[in-house]
Design an enzyme around this catalytic site. Sequence first.
Site, PDB file in Angstrom:
ATOM      1  CB  CYS A 157      -7.908  13.828  19.368  1.00 48.26           C
ATOM      2  SG  CYS A 157      -7.303  13.666  20.488  1.00 48.26           S
ATOM      3  NE  ARG A 177      -9.521  12.993  13.680  1.00 47.22           N
ATOM      4  CZ  ARG A 177      -9.060  12.612  12.443  1.00 47.22           C
ATOM      5  NH1 ARG A 177      -8.849  11.949  11.701  1.00 47.22           N
ATOM      6  NH2 ARG A 177      -7.029  13.115  12.585  1.00 47.22           N
ATOM      7  CD1 TRP A 185      -8.512   6.449  20.577  1.00 49.35           C
ATOM      8  CD2 TRP A 185      -6.126   7.200  21.348  1.00 49.35           C
ATOM      9  NE1 TRP A 185      -7.593   5.153  20.890  1.00 49.35           N
ATOM     10  CE2 TRP A 185      -6.422   5.973  21.596  1.00 49.35           C
ATOM     11  CE3 TRP A 185      -4.576   7.590  21.523  1.00 49.35           C
ATOM     12  CZ2 TRP A 185      -4.953   5.102  21.227  1.00 49.35           C
ATOM     13  CZ3 TRP A 185      -3.589   6.863  21.548  1.00 49.35           C
ATOM     14  CH2 TRP A 185      -3.009   5.741  21.601  1.00 49.35           C
ATOM     15  CG  ASN A 187      -5.924  15.505  15.448  1.00 47.71           C
ATOM     16  OD1 ASN A 187      -5.441  14.375  16.857  1.00 47.71           O
ATOM     17  ND2 ASN A 187      -6.038  15.556  14.940  1.00 47.71           N
ATOM     18  N   GLY A 188      -3.153  15.861  18.695  1.00 48.10           N
ATOM     19  CA  GLY A 188      -1.637  15.273  18.816  1.00 48.10           C
ATOM     20  C   GLY A 188      -1.768  15.399  20.117  1.00 48.10           C
ATOM     21  CD  GLU A 220      -6.926  -6.583   7.506  1.00 48.83           C
ATOM     22  OE1 GLU A 220      -5.658  -6.831   8.102  1.00 48.83           O
ATOM     23  OE2 GLU A 220      -7.786  -6.653   7.738  1.00 48.83           O
ATOM     24  CE  LYS A 224      -9.291  -5.922   9.899  1.00 47.63           C
ATOM     25  NZ  LYS A 224      -9.534  -4.944   9.303  1.00 47.63           N
ATOM     26  CD  GLU A 232      -7.831  -3.816  13.652  1.00 48.86           C
ATOM     27  OE1 GLU A 232      -7.730  -2.867  13.076  1.00 48.86           O
ATOM     28  OE2 GLU A 232      -8.925  -5.113  12.545  1.00 48.86           O
ATOM     29  CG  HIS A 238      10.900 -23.527  11.612  1.00 49.68           C
ATOM     30  ND1 HIS A 238      11.787 -24.146  11.674  1.00 49.68           N
ATOM     31  CD2 HIS A 238      10.013 -23.506  10.433  1.00 49.68           C
ATOM     32  CE1 HIS A 238      11.971 -24.779   9.906  1.00 49.68           C
ATOM     33  NE2 HIS A 238      11.182 -24.314   9.086  1.00 49.68           N
ATOM     34  CE  LYS A 250     -12.071   3.491   9.106  1.00 48.28           C
ATOM     35  NZ  LYS A 250     -11.659   2.403   8.732  1.00 48.28           N
TER      36      LYS A 250
HETATM   37  C1  G6P Z   1      -5.296   2.029  12.551  1.00 47.99           C
HETATM   38  C2  G6P Z   1      -6.282   1.517  12.049  1.00 47.99           C
HETATM   39  C3  G6P Z   1      -6.396   0.966  11.427  1.00 47.99           C
HETATM   40  C4  G6P Z   1      -5.742   1.093  10.108  1.00 47.99           C
HETATM   41  C5  G6P Z   1      -4.140   1.336  10.598  1.00 47.99           C
HETATM   42  C6  G6P Z   1      -3.379   2.441  10.119  1.00 47.99           C
HETATM   43  O1  G6P Z   1      -4.255   1.168  13.205  1.00 47.99           O
HETATM   44  O2  G6P Z   1      -7.541   1.010  13.347  1.00 47.99           O
HETATM   45  O3  G6P Z   1      -7.566  -0.010  10.990  1.00 47.99           O
HETATM   46  O4  G6P Z   1      -5.402   0.143   9.382  1.00 47.99           O
HETATM   47  O5  G6P Z   1      -4.907   2.570  11.681  1.00 47.99           O
HETATM   48  O6  G6P Z   1      -4.383   3.580   9.336  1.00 47.99           O
HETATM   49  P1  G6P Z   1      -4.450   3.914   7.911  1.00 47.99           P
HETATM   50  O7  G6P Z   1      -5.584   4.880   7.545  1.00 47.99           O
HETATM   51  O8  G6P Z   1      -2.979   4.707   7.000  1.00 47.99           O
HETATM   52  O9  G6P Z   1      -4.783   3.276   6.575  1.00 47.99           O
END
Ligand code: G6P
Length: 595
Positions: A2, A27, A72, A98-99, A467, A471, A474, A490, A590
């Site tokens: 948000c 956000r 969000w 926001n929260g 990672e 990626k 996502e 395993h 994000k």
């Molecule tokens: C969310 C985002 C990710 C990010 C993670 C941690 O899940 O979508 O891209 O890696 O938060 O966020 P930060 O701002 O702490 O890196």
Amino acid sequence: MCGIFGYTGSNVANNLIFDGLKRLEYRGYDSWGIAILKENKIHQYKNIGLVKKDKDLEKLPDAKIGIGHTRWATHGGVKKVNAHPHISTEKDFTIVQNGMVENFDSLKKQLLKQKAIFKSETDTEVIVKLVEKEVRSGKSLKQSLITSFKKLEGRNTIAILDSKQNKIYAIKNGSPLVVGLSKDGIYLASDSLSFSPYTKKIVVLDDYDMVEIEGKNISIFNIKTNRKKKPEIKTLKYQYEEIDKGKYDHFMLKEIVEQQKTINYATEYTLEELKPLLEAIRRSKKAYILGAGTAGFAAGQIGYFLRTIAGIDAQDVKSYEFRSYLPIITSKDLIIAVSQSGETADTIEPLEILKKKGCKIASFVNMFGTTISRMSDYEYYTNAGPEICVASTKVFTAQSAWGYLLAMSLAGKHTTAHRRLKLLTKSLNSLFTPSSFDYLKRMCGVLKKSEHMFILGKGENSFIALEGALKIKEISYKHVEGFFAGELKHGVIALIEKGTPVFGIIPDDHKDNENKDIISAIEQVKARGALTIGIGSEQYSKLKIFDYFIPTPQINSLSSIANVIPFQLVSYFLSLQLGNNIDKPRNLAKSVTVK
Ligand code: G6P
């Protein structure tokens, strides 16, 4: 999660709020809304989906004061009625939040008993009703806000447009809020980037600060200490006039290509600048590196470099899983927090507890003036510039490269690290040529038919496998799992069928036995019909075991940083072919400021 934006001043608030919300969309982007105040009357506009103009929005009269919100969803589905702002019954004030109100259920039950009528399913409307109740009992709006806010549990930040006094109030707790001071007026937002074109002068609010904005003036009052505070004005190092895609169709591709520069920006630190942290690491009993999501994998990468290059007792911990470490962490340990946004609730929570335990905190953050950097004893920045695409790319490599610089500096090889990092960024060009892109696009044409894919990595590339998988999932919404290659026999191997894509990361700077392990893992999946893709040292492209091979620059123990880039590109081209929303993937945000 948000985004909040507010403005009062001499310019037209409508456009400023609209543009601010566009910059805050990362956000949360399921719905949005604007409220402006004209001649003591609140006019609201709400919509579902992305922030964009339409006839109804244009119908709002031009005003000099207003607030806005990108949502969000937490409580209540993605519906217009749940979008913020939420206006009072008397239409004399309206609120954005926001929260998450964690005691939402019990508060709502009490209010329902008192005959409150709710139009939405949100926790925000509970705040509106609490405030209304206080106002009805004779309190001022300001006092009603304070009393109501104190009843909320969880991390909540709210902004209120007051029609009677032509003011904006805001109270912060947990979720971020920054004030921007400009000649034309006052900006209020969840991050300073959203008002960056208008000012570099900011005031960062602390928890329980209530800011009162009238015209071009602000006053701050802390509702916990009951004290007025003098606004502490900071000047940002960077100002971003335009945050645009340049020649690219998506921020993601722009940010992937930018890594040729951003890895260097993150690692420009001199030995002198790093010294306080290097000494703290040397003094500490153990270094714990915390992060969530992509930053959590970068924490793994940093830990790997600290252990293997500098012999430091370093342990990465997923910030949301820190509790089991609490019994063993002491004030002699050092905490390194890694975060793009600097506002991730999962990471802030352990930092608050560990700070109370007496641990020193270092942070490596991309955004300025954030909660995490302000909690830190040693503050460092990625300096990667705004990362707009929800999926993190350039910040991950910046974080990993900084970890490498840190480890090399501890090992007395600071200059060598700088030289190798420069060499790395120069050689990344080979990944961004038209022929390399064509090859990846053709490969993605095949991959898009598969619903499941696997990625195997070992040693320095273990976290790159995780990672890489994150990626791709996502944005493509495909089921992609990254594994430490040792896990294959395993269990993972049971999932391999004819045609299942399996990526193997194979650098040339590993000890022989490690690469032998990767080769034998790929042979085993190949024997079961997998479609195999190698990423790494070109010398292995000649092996018959790979159906596709993407060579990456090999610069000592830095190849892991290069190896993640093909995964970012596969994620991009695959999702492009699938027609997905690349910069704003479904359900994600994000900055995850709620738990
Ligand atoms: C969310 C985002 C990710 C990010 C993670 C941690 O899940 O979508 O891209 O890696 O938060 O966020 P930060 O701002 O702490 O890196």
